[in-house]
Design an enzyme around this catalytic site. Structure first.
Site, PDB file in Angstrom:
ATOM      1  N   GLU A   5     -21.324  31.762 -71.787  1.00 50.54           N
ATOM      2  CA  GLU A   5     -22.139  32.845 -72.328  1.00 50.54           C
ATOM      3  C   GLU A   5     -23.381  33.218 -71.513  1.00 50.54           C
ATOM      4  OE1 GLU A   5     -20.637  34.992 -73.862  1.00 50.54           O
ATOM      5  OE2 GLU A   5     -20.448  34.166 -75.881  1.00 50.54           O
ATOM      6  N   ARG A  24     -12.613  35.166 -76.607  1.00 49.91           N
ATOM      7  CA  ARG A  24     -12.727  33.721 -76.816  1.00 49.91           C
ATOM      8  C   ARG A  24     -12.726  33.041 -75.451  1.00 49.91           C
ATOM      9  NH1 ARG A  24      -9.988  31.664 -81.874  1.00 49.91           N
ATOM     10  NH2 ARG A  24      -9.140  30.097 -80.496  1.00 49.91           N
ATOM     11  N   GLY A  37     -10.546  34.608 -72.491  1.00 51.62           N
ATOM     12  CA  GLY A  37     -11.030  35.949 -72.174  1.00 51.62           C
ATOM     13  C   GLY A  37     -12.339  35.890 -71.397  1.00 51.62           C
ATOM     14  N   HIS A  38     -13.246  35.014 -71.842  1.00 50.92           N
ATOM     15  CA  HIS A  38     -14.503  34.835 -71.107  1.00 50.92           C
ATOM     16  C   HIS A  38     -14.217  34.375 -69.678  1.00 50.92           C
ATOM     17  CE1 HIS A  38     -16.815  34.954 -74.893  1.00 50.92           C
ATOM     18  NE2 HIS A  38     -17.882  35.098 -74.138  1.00 50.92           N
ATOM     19  N   ALA A  39     -13.328  33.379 -69.562  1.00 52.20           N
ATOM     20  CA  ALA A  39     -13.032  32.827 -68.235  1.00 52.20           C
ATOM     21  C   ALA A  39     -12.483  33.930 -67.335  1.00 52.20           C
ATOM     22  CB  ALA A  39     -12.034  31.679 -68.362  1.00 52.20           C
TER      23      ALA A  39
END
Ligand code: SF4
Lengths: 311, 186
Positions: free
Chosen positions: B87, B33, B36-38
């Protein structure tokens, strides 16, 4: 003027007895557990009807998945959606309810117990550090709202408030010139823009009042009412119907991928506005709106009007 | 069309998928989410995890740990649009083939999907127990300090679906299409 010393205590909100009333706490914990795994009767019924009304393959498949999910969740006693939200408790206590001082501690105990029992997902995040408290506890979580009413019973509306489902919510203070027309436009725009992310079909609660906070509070009350509530004001009923028809006309469908309807229901509650303001607010709920009303009488007998399976 | 995909999903297969198709996924799926992406982008990846051809699930599951065994209790999709800001770069850096979430995504993701061969699909939102039943095993977890919803969970799934292809790798965007039809009605 200086307040005499012996009167000062009255200015501090009552903190209750601090005693944990086991009966209230355990019934409430059981109710929160049930809420996480099943929907209120009226929402379930409406969803089944909506599923039958669909004609396209995609929408039908989506509803099938939703209804199957409800069966699985209930059978396996698992949270029907992983976002078990911020636990919210809207307390309506009769001024003559004998255990009124016990209620707040019981609510907190019930929320903590349900967190471990279901289990619920930890969702309380510090707004500055981004740290998850890990147990759903924190300032304003569980969220507790109090109302004291005449009577000797206790009614608590519990809402496991999901994040995505709250996304389209807003409050705006408009000028009277902009008024109702602008309010309708904003509501439709918001639901169009963000509704697809809120797991449609949706429930909308609309509040109207003199300021943002009053409108917002009424909008949440409207959202948490039974779907077929009789609206007190003719205007509220007309607005609810108009928004329901218009939003359904957008054919957002389950998951936002299109379908015959967009809305499970729309409820409106208005208060007066100020001559100089027209405040409107929208609160939204997803198809998995886990709302439940639990009632205690003064002997602590318990019942629920919207979860027939709660015993 | 209906497809049953096995991970890793090669780019040739990805380019065959069209917006509106239904897919079911078997193999490895990872959850991420916002946080986690960051972290993934800030740290240049997650140690020991190769996401080339992988399936990413926008999801913050409920995981129960009993006797050292982790079970996925409930795991529906989260709002994909929130991840739009990460993304495009994520797809470019990892080479993932399939993203599963709910709701639509933005045009930047759409463009990168065409460029690198990736699709975004929608799993019915809120159907978290149905989804959990398709998750056979928790293979591991990375960045657990982010909290249960935000950690990166490595999952083994079987016939995970129905996932409706929303953004395909040849310029199709189902949700965008539907939303502009709706906009025209207001
Ligand atoms: S919007 Fe509702 S059904 Fe969808 S993920 Fe959030 S809580 Fe679950």
């Amino acid at each position: 003027m200086k307040v005499p010393e012996e009167k000062q205590y009255a200015l501090v909100p009552a903190e209750g007895t601090g005693r944990i009333n086991d009966k209230i706490a355990s019934d409430l914990a059981r109710f929160v557990c049930l809420l996480a795994v099943s929907l209120p009767d009226d929402v379930k019924k409406r969803l089944s009807e909506m599923a039958l009304g669909e004609t396209s393959d995609g929408a039908k498949k989506n509803y099938e998945c939703m209804l199957e999910n409800l069966r699985l969740a209930k059978g396996l006693k698992r949270p029907l959606c992983q976002d078990t939200g911020i636990p919210c408790f809207y307390i309506k206590a009769g001024s003559g309810f004998p255990y009124v001082g016990d209620v707040e501690a019981a609510v907190k105990k019930a929320a903590a117990d349900a967190f471990l029992l279901v289990p619920l997902r930890p969702n309380a995040v510090d707004p500055y550090t981004g740290k998850n408290t890990g147990n759903n506890e924190g300032t304003c979580s569980p969220y507790i709202d109090w109302e004291i009413v005449p009577g000797d019973g206790l009614e608590i509306t519990v809402y496991l408030m999901g994040g995505g489902s709250s996304l389209p919510g807003f409050a705006a203070v408009l000028t009277p010139g902009e008024g109702l027309e602008k309010a309708k436009q904003l509501i439709i725009e918001k639901i169009l823009e963000k509704g697809v992310n809120a797991c449609p079909p949706l429930i909308a609660g609309v509040g109207i009042g003199p300021s943002a906070d009053i409108a917002a509070k009424l909008s949440k009350k409207a959202l948490l009412r039974p779907l077929d509530s009789d609206l007190a004001e003719v205007g509220d009923a007309e607005l609810a119907k108009e928004l329901f028809d218009k939003l359904n006309g957008l054919e957002i469908g389950p998951g936002g991928l299109g379908g015959r309807e967009s809305m499970i229901g729309v409820n409106v509650i208005s208060g007066v506005r100020h001559p100089a303001t027209f405040a409107v607010a929208l609160s939204t709920g997803c198809w998995a709106t886990r709302r439940g009303v639990i009632r205690f009488d003064k002997e602590l007998n318990v019942s629920s009007p919207d979860h027939g399976d709660f015993v | 069309m209906e497809y049953h995909l096995k991970t890793p999903v090669d780019k040739e297969t990805v380019r065959k998928l069209k917006a509106g198709d239904t897919v079911y996924i078997t193999g490895r799926m990872v959850t991420l989410r916002d946080e986690g992406h960051a972290r993934f982008l800030a740290e240049g990846g997650a140690k020991g995890v190769d996401l080339n051809g992988a399936v990413l699930y926008h999801c913050g599951p409920i995981i129960q740990e009993k006797d050292g065994m982790r079970t996925v209790v409930s795991a529906g999709p989260t709002t994909s649009m929130r991840l739009e800001r990460y993304e495009p770069e994520f797809i470019e850096k990892t080479g993932i083939s399939v993203i599963v979430g709910k709701g639509g995504m933005g045009s930047a993701t759409g463009e990168v999907c065409v460029k690198y061969g990736c699709v975004h699909g929608i799993y019915p939102g809120g159907c978290a127990v149905s989804a959990a039943m398709k998750i056979k095993r928790v293979e591991g977890v990375i960045w657990e300090d982010l909290g249960m919803p935000e950690a990166m969970w490595l999952l083994e799934v079987e016939d995970f679906g129905p996932v409706t292809v929303n953004i395909d790798a040849v310029g199709g965007d189902l949700m965008k299409e539907k939303q502009s039809e709706r906009l025209a009605k207001v």
